[in-house]
Design a protein around this motif. Structure first.
Motif, PDB file in Angstrom:
ATOM      1  N   MET A  97       0.966  -1.330   0.081  1.00 57.28           N
ATOM      2  CA  MET A  97       0.386   0.368   0.024  1.00 57.28           C
ATOM      3  C   MET A  97       0.930   1.126  -0.541  1.00 57.28           C
ATOM      4  O   MET A  97       0.212   2.110  -0.845  1.00 57.28           O
ATOM      5  CB  MET A  97      -0.748   0.375   1.077  1.00 57.28           C
ATOM      6  CG  MET A  97      -1.420  -1.182   1.188  1.00 57.28           C
ATOM      7  SD  MET A  97      -2.917  -0.877   0.188  1.00 57.28           S
ATOM      8  CE  MET A  97      -3.591   0.466   0.011  1.00 57.28           C
ATOM      9  N   ILE A  98       1.936   1.022   0.529  1.00 56.68           N
ATOM     10  CA  ILE A  98       3.241   2.253   0.054  1.00 56.68           C
ATOM     11  C   ILE A  98       3.436   3.241  -1.118  1.00 56.68           C
ATOM     12  O   ILE A  98       3.028   3.661  -1.238  1.00 56.68           O
ATOM     13  CB  ILE A  98       4.191   1.789   1.092  1.00 56.68           C
ATOM     14  CG1 ILE A  98       3.938   1.568   2.810  1.00 56.68           C
ATOM     15  CG2 ILE A  98       5.136   3.329   0.990  1.00 56.68           C
ATOM     16  CD1 ILE A  98       5.184   1.368   3.110  1.00 56.68           C
ATOM     17  N   ARG A  99       3.607   2.095  -2.088  1.00 52.15           N
ATOM     18  CA  ARG A  99       3.565   1.948  -3.507  1.00 52.15           C
ATOM     19  C   ARG A  99       2.583   2.623  -3.737  1.00 52.15           C
ATOM     20  O   ARG A  99       2.396   3.446  -4.381  1.00 52.15           O
ATOM     21  CB  ARG A  99       3.804   0.600  -4.079  1.00 52.15           C
ATOM     22  CG  ARG A  99       5.201   0.037  -3.434  1.00 52.15           C
ATOM     23  CD  ARG A  99       5.106  -1.529  -4.690  1.00 52.15           C
ATOM     24  NE  ARG A  99       5.387  -1.060  -5.418  1.00 52.15           N
ATOM     25  CZ  ARG A  99       6.073  -0.986  -6.067  1.00 52.15           C
ATOM     26  NH1 ARG A  99       7.839  -1.045  -6.185  1.00 52.15           N
ATOM     27  NH2 ARG A  99       6.306  -0.976  -8.051  1.00 52.15           N
ATOM     28  N   LEU A 100       1.389   2.880  -3.800  1.00 52.02           N
ATOM     29  CA  LEU A 100      -0.222   2.714  -3.916  1.00 52.02           C
ATOM     30  C   LEU A 100      -0.123   4.538  -4.029  1.00 52.02           C
ATOM     31  O   LEU A 100      -0.493   5.219  -4.658  1.00 52.02           O
ATOM     32  CB  LEU A 100      -1.123   2.265  -3.191  1.00 52.02           C
ATOM     33  CG  LEU A 100      -2.463   2.629  -4.076  1.00 52.02           C
ATOM     34  CD1 LEU A 100      -2.685   2.418  -5.206  1.00 52.02           C
ATOM     35  CD2 LEU A 100      -3.537   1.816  -3.249  1.00 52.02           C
ATOM     36  N   VAL A 101       0.477   4.678  -2.367  1.00 47.77           N
ATOM     37  CA  VAL A 101       0.436   5.636  -1.768  1.00 47.77           C
ATOM     38  C   VAL A 101       0.717   6.683  -2.555  1.00 47.77           C
ATOM     39  O   VAL A 101       0.551   8.170  -2.943  1.00 47.77           O
ATOM     40  CB  VAL A 101      -0.010   5.899  -0.569  1.00 47.77           C
ATOM     41  CG1 VAL A 101       0.302   7.769   0.603  1.00 47.77           C
ATOM     42  CG2 VAL A 101      -0.657   5.245   0.657  1.00 47.77           C
ATOM     43  N   ALA A 102       1.803   6.129  -3.060  1.00 46.29           N
ATOM     44  CA  ALA A 102       3.276   7.260  -3.108  1.00 46.29           C
ATOM     45  C   ALA A 102       2.995   7.501  -4.564  1.00 46.29           C
ATOM     46  O   ALA A 102       3.143   8.395  -4.855  1.00 46.29           O
ATOM     47  CB  ALA A 102       4.891   6.462  -2.868  1.00 46.29           C
ATOM     48  N   VAL A 103       2.682   6.553  -5.510  1.00 48.22           N
ATOM     49  CA  VAL A 103       2.493   6.999  -7.060  1.00 48.22           C
ATOM     50  C   VAL A 103       0.935   7.900  -6.816  1.00 48.22           C
ATOM     51  O   VAL A 103       0.944   9.067  -7.121  1.00 48.22           O
ATOM     52  CB  VAL A 103       1.611   5.051  -7.857  1.00 48.22           C
ATOM     53  CG1 VAL A 103       1.150   5.680  -8.881  1.00 48.22           C
ATOM     54  CG2 VAL A 103       2.925   4.789  -7.494  1.00 48.22           C
ATOM     55  N   ALA A 104       0.067   7.785  -6.000  1.00 44.04           N
ATOM     56  CA  ALA A 104      -1.268   8.670  -5.650  1.00 44.04           C
ATOM     57  C   ALA A 104      -0.530   9.844  -5.589  1.00 44.04           C
ATOM     58  O   ALA A 104      -1.322  11.273  -6.254  1.00 44.04           O
ATOM     59  CB  ALA A 104      -2.218   7.873  -4.570  1.00 44.04           C
ATOM     60  N   LEU A 105       0.401  10.138  -4.216  1.00 47.82           N
ATOM     61  CA  LEU A 105       0.686  11.741  -3.986  1.00 47.82           C
ATOM     62  C   LEU A 105       1.802  12.304  -5.123  1.00 47.82           C
ATOM     63  O   LEU A 105       1.819  13.334  -5.790  1.00 47.82           O
ATOM     64  CB  LEU A 105       1.478  11.381  -2.711  1.00 47.82           C
ATOM     65  CG  LEU A 105       0.595  11.191  -1.369  1.00 47.82           C
ATOM     66  CD1 LEU A 105       1.684  10.929  -0.544  1.00 47.82           C
ATOM     67  CD2 LEU A 105       0.105  12.142  -1.728  1.00 47.82           C
ATOM     68  N   THR A 106       2.382  11.366  -5.812  1.00 43.54           N
ATOM     69  CA  THR A 106       3.007  12.014  -7.046  1.00 43.54           C
ATOM     70  C   THR A 106       2.295  12.651  -8.438  1.00 43.54           C
ATOM     71  O   THR A 106       2.648  12.941  -8.714  1.00 43.54           O
ATOM     72  CB  THR A 106       4.709  10.859  -7.140  1.00 43.54           C
ATOM     73  OG1 THR A 106       4.800  10.248  -6.283  1.00 43.54           O
ATOM     74  CG2 THR A 106       4.977  11.191  -8.803  1.00 43.54           C
ATOM     75  N   ALA A 128       9.298   6.029 -12.742  1.00 44.63           N
ATOM     76  CA  ALA A 128      10.514   5.562 -11.680  1.00 44.63           C
ATOM     77  C   ALA A 128       9.726   5.318 -10.933  1.00 44.63           C
ATOM     78  O   ALA A 128      10.247   4.478 -10.150  1.00 44.63           O
ATOM     79  CB  ALA A 128      11.099   6.985 -11.119  1.00 44.63           C
ATOM     80  N   VAL A 129       8.688   5.915 -10.594  1.00 40.66           N
ATOM     81  CA  VAL A 129       7.735   5.412  -8.904  1.00 40.66           C
ATOM     82  C   VAL A 129       6.772   3.884  -8.878  1.00 40.66           C
ATOM     83  O   VAL A 129       7.027   3.280  -8.206  1.00 40.66           O
ATOM     84  CB  VAL A 129       6.698   7.304  -8.333  1.00 40.66           C
ATOM     85  CG1 VAL A 129       5.969   6.152  -7.709  1.00 40.66           C
ATOM     86  CG2 VAL A 129       7.653   8.135  -8.999  1.00 40.66           C
ATOM     87  N   ILE A 130       6.390   3.961  -9.918  1.00 41.42           N
ATOM     88  CA  ILE A 130       6.393   2.406  -9.680  1.00 41.42           C
ATOM     89  C   ILE A 130       6.987   1.808 -10.033  1.00 41.42           C
ATOM     90  O   ILE A 130       6.371   0.818  -9.744  1.00 41.42           O
ATOM     91  CB  ILE A 130       5.518   2.236 -10.917  1.00 41.42           C
ATOM     92  CG1 ILE A 130       3.416   3.750 -11.369  1.00 41.42           C
ATOM     93  CG2 ILE A 130       4.350   0.902 -11.478  1.00 41.42           C
ATOM     94  CD1 ILE A 130       2.924   3.359 -12.555  1.00 41.42           C
ATOM     95  N   GLY A 131       7.671   2.198 -10.529  1.00 36.98           N
ATOM     96  CA  GLY A 131       9.168   0.556 -10.484  1.00 36.98           C
ATOM     97  C   GLY A 131       8.875  -0.105 -12.272  1.00 36.98           C
ATOM     98  O   GLY A 131       9.425  -1.104 -12.004  1.00 36.98           O
ATOM     99  N   ILE A 147      -1.133  -4.468  -9.772  1.00 41.13           N
ATOM    100  CA  ILE A 147       0.038  -3.100 -10.863  1.00 41.13           C
ATOM    101  C   ILE A 147       0.799  -2.658  -9.380  1.00 41.13           C
ATOM    102  O   ILE A 147       2.019  -2.367  -9.471  1.00 41.13           O
ATOM    103  CB  ILE A 147      -0.141  -2.226 -12.271  1.00 41.13           C
ATOM    104  CG1 ILE A 147      -0.512  -3.452 -13.078  1.00 41.13           C
ATOM    105  CG2 ILE A 147       1.168  -1.609 -12.468  1.00 41.13           C
ATOM    106  CD1 ILE A 147       0.771  -5.182 -13.722  1.00 41.13           C
ATOM    107  N   LEU A 148       0.280  -1.488  -9.096  1.00 42.55           N
ATOM    108  CA  LEU A 148       1.108   0.007  -8.389  1.00 42.55           C
ATOM    109  C   LEU A 148       1.308  -0.667  -7.194  1.00 42.55           C
ATOM    110  O   LEU A 148       2.042  -0.525  -5.886  1.00 42.55           O
ATOM    111  CB  LEU A 148       0.018   0.175  -8.007  1.00 42.55           C
ATOM    112  CG  LEU A 148      -0.582   1.828  -9.291  1.00 42.55           C
ATOM    113  CD1 LEU A 148      -1.188   2.673  -9.066  1.00 42.55           C
ATOM    114  CD2 LEU A 148       0.848   1.670  -9.723  1.00 42.55           C
ATOM    115  N   THR A 149       0.476  -2.550  -6.943  1.00 42.55           N
ATOM    116  CA  THR A 149       1.365  -3.008  -5.084  1.00 42.55           C
ATOM    117  C   THR A 149       1.998  -3.733  -5.320  1.00 42.55           C
ATOM    118  O   THR A 149       2.703  -4.873  -4.288  1.00 42.55           O
ATOM    119  CB  THR A 149      -0.223  -3.251  -4.396  1.00 42.55           C
ATOM    120  OG1 THR A 149      -1.600  -4.083  -5.384  1.00 42.55           O
ATOM    121  CG2 THR A 149      -1.419  -1.725  -4.209  1.00 42.55           C
ATOM    122  N   SER A 150       2.070  -4.207  -6.367  1.00 42.68           N
ATOM    123  CA  SER A 150       3.466  -5.203  -6.770  1.00 42.68           C
ATOM    124  C   SER A 150       4.815  -4.743  -7.230  1.00 42.68           C
ATOM    125  O   SER A 150       5.294  -3.666  -7.033  1.00 42.68           O
ATOM    126  CB  SER A 150       3.037  -6.151  -7.974  1.00 42.68           C
ATOM    127  OG  SER A 150       1.793  -6.298  -8.216  1.00 42.68           O
TER     128      SER A 150
END
Length: 278
Positions: free
Chosen positions: A1-10, A46-49, A214-217
């Motif tokens: 979920m950290i990745r999801l929040v990071a993508v949303a904020l970005t 870059a943020v998604i990986g 995808i965003l949480t993988s």
């Protein structure tokens, strides 16, 4: 979920910062309108990986039509991160909340695929964009696939080549370049058929659950392969153009999937320098 929040904020931050500038650039016809979406996609990848391995390079000759295969909504981010382009998309996307607005901000050309009479108008718009300096990406399959096979390329909108030449006083050829996208790694693992089902977005798969998955993988490896750019004049047959590009994309996609994720280069440890001899 950290990745999801990071993508949303970005994504939110970039929209707030870049959207006003993009609107002004479009209104005044500044060339910056091509660069801003490129920055947006690069940061999101870059943020998604998303790790992009590029083979070959995009032609810098204009007018340019890029014919590509289509497996996922990720394709937009990947291509947009590699080079400034304009996409052709189905008209339904323009009505989607947020994503439709983002597509319009990227100056997407929308086509009503169910109305054949609109094909000519869309082809003319594609031609006008190419003549004005935009590189246009057409997902020539007409829909997304499972990412393993390449569907037959449709030739209707390839007729934009003729419209571009008919409208231009300065060009007697249009360059068509095939491009392949192959998702070869997911979460650190080579992509097999099962993992392709998680990356590819096609059929009746719902967008939001797929997007969240995808965003949480883990990281995603994708190989972008540029084929030979071919110049065509106004006498070129659109069906032959589509067929040649389809064959090239199929071969490039198969080669990339067989090769798998790019191997990491192992660097040898540094050795101590030999003592100087007096």
């Amino acid at each position: 979920m950290i990745r999801l929040v990071a993508v949303a904020l970005t994504m939110f931050t970039m929209i707030v910062l870049l959207a006003p500038l993009q609107l002004i650039s479009i209104a005044f016809g500044w060339r910056l309108q091509q660069v801003i979406p490129h920055i947006f996609h690069t940061v999101l990848c870059a943020v998604i990986g998303i790790r992009i391995h590029e083979v070959g390079e995009r032609s810098r000759t204009a007018p340019l039509l890029i014919l590509a295969n289509h497996a996922s909504w990720l394709d937009i981010l990947v291509i947009g991160a590699k080079t400034p382009v304009v996409f052709v998309a189905k008209s339904e996307i323009a009505k989607w909340p947020l994503f439709g607005w983002l597509a319009r901000m990227q100056r997407t050309i929308f086509v009503e695929r169910e109305r054949r009479q609109s094909t000519g108008a869309t082809a003319r718009e594609i031609g006008d964009r190419m003549v004005s300096g935009d590189a246009v990406v057409l997902f020539a399959e007409g829909t997304s696939s499972d990412g393993i096979r390449v569907l037959p390329f449709r030739s209707a909108l390839v007729g934009s080549v003729h419209h571009a030449l008919g409208e231009s006083m300065h060009h007697d050829e249009v360059v068509v370049q095939p491009m392949s996208l192959a998702y070869v790694g997911f979460g650190g693992l080579p992509v097999g058929r099962a993992l392709h089902q998680r990356i590819a977005w096609y059929g009746d798969v719902d967008l939001i659950p797929h997007l969240v998955g995808i965003l949480t993988s883990g990281a995603i490896d994708v190989t972008v392969t540029w084929g030979e750019a071919v110049a065509y004049d106004i006498s070129a047959d659109r069906k032959r153009i589509a067929r040649d590009a389809e064959n090239a994309v199929r071969q490039m996609t198969t080669a990339a999937l067989r090769a798998g994720p790019p191997k990491k280069v192992q660097t040898a440890p540094a050795t101590e320098a030999a003592p100087a001899i007096a």
